[in-house]
Design a protein around this motif. Structure first.
Motif, PDB file in Angstrom:
ATOM      1  N   VAL A  27       0.843  -1.200   0.000  1.00  0.00           N
ATOM      2  CA  VAL A  27       0.000   0.000   0.000  1.00  0.00           C
ATOM      3  C   VAL A  27       0.875   1.245   0.000  1.00  0.00           C
ATOM      4  N   GLY A  30       2.221   2.080  -3.404  1.00  0.00           N
ATOM      5  CA  GLY A  30       1.186   2.684  -4.229  1.00  0.00           C
ATOM      6  C   GLY A  30       0.937   4.140  -3.867  1.00  0.00           C
ATOM      7  N   LEU A  31       0.861   4.428  -2.577  1.00  0.00           N
ATOM      8  CA  LEU A  31       0.644   5.816  -2.134  1.00  0.00           C
ATOM      9  C   LEU A  31       1.846   6.694  -2.495  1.00  0.00           C
ATOM     10  N   LEU A  54      -7.226   9.165  -5.454  1.00  0.00           N
ATOM     11  CA  LEU A  54      -7.607   8.940  -4.066  1.00  0.00           C
ATOM     12  C   LEU A  54      -9.121   8.870  -3.909  1.00  0.00           C
ATOM     13  N   GLY A  60     -10.975   3.934  -6.100  1.00  0.00           N
ATOM     14  CA  GLY A  60      -9.982   4.827  -5.524  1.00  0.00           C
ATOM     15  C   GLY A  60      -9.482   4.342  -4.174  1.00  0.00           C
ATOM     16  N   VAL A  61      -8.479   5.014  -3.683  1.00  0.00           N
ATOM     17  CA  VAL A  61      -7.851   4.652  -2.415  1.00  0.00           C
ATOM     18  C   VAL A  61      -8.845   4.784  -1.262  1.00  0.00           C
ATOM     19  N   ALA A  64     -11.331   2.011  -1.276  1.00  0.00           N
ATOM     20  CA  ALA A  64     -10.720   0.752  -0.831  1.00  0.00           C
ATOM     21  C   ALA A  64     -10.578   0.730   0.692  1.00  0.00           C
ATOM     22  N   ILE A  65     -10.159   1.845   1.269  1.00  0.00           N
ATOM     23  CA  ILE A  65     -10.013   1.918   2.725  1.00  0.00           C
ATOM     24  C   ILE A  65     -11.380   1.766   3.393  1.00  0.00           C
TER      25      ILE A  65
END
Length: 164
Positions: A27, A30-31, A54, A60-61, A64-65
């Motif tokens: 992760v 990727g960030l 994001l 997007g991130v 996903a979170i």
């Protein structure tokens, strides 16, 4: 062990801590790529593209979170403990913060940046300028995944695609 092509492949088991460390490292890579894509220039388009990565509500991130938090929330309801209801409420709030509060603030920032986006082809600032993978190279080489991101208005994007 799994068998593949008459060969036996052995994979060592990781502990939970090792598995989570590996996932976190992936992760973080990727960030870091998202951060680097935005910050290597003072142009608005890469910054907007990174924020969209994001915020993208489909893959997007933040989505996903929020999905991971939601899955953990559902799973943890199986735990028999007096404080589980409080834990679930806290996780529900965390999930909504990611989706709603953080996401809406990014949406507002993108709306403020939108007038600063200039189409790379025609050089005009238009309301329909979007940072996208190059339509020309995407049409010619659809199997490639690393097409250059470029800010284009709708008419210029169509023209680049048709030129391919």
């Amino acid at each position: 062990m799994t068998e593949r092509n008459s060969f036996v492949i052995s994979t060592p088991k990781m502990t939970l801590d090792q598995e989570l460390e590996a996932a976190l490292a992936i992760v973080q890579v990727g960030l870091d790529r998202i951060r680097d894509a935005a910050s290597r220039t003072d142009e608005v388009a890469p910054h907007a593209a990174a924020l969209r990565a994001l915020r993208n509500q489909e893959n997007g991130v933040l989505e996903a979170i929020a999905d991971v938090i939601g899955t953990i929330t559902v799973s943890i309801t199986e735990v028999d403990h007096d404080d589980i209801d409080r834990v679930v409420k806290l996780l529900d709030r965390a999930q909504s913060y990611v989706q709603d509060s953080t996401g809406k603030r990014i949406d507002q920032a993108l709306a403020l940046l939108q007038p600063l986006l200039v189409c790379e082809e025609c050089g005009q600032t238009k309301s329909d300028v979007v940072v996208m993978p190059d339509p020309f190279s995407t049409a010619l080489y659809p199997e490639d995944t690393d097409h250059r991101q470029m800010p284009l208005c709708r008419s210029c994007a169509i023209a680049r695609f048709e030129d391919s």
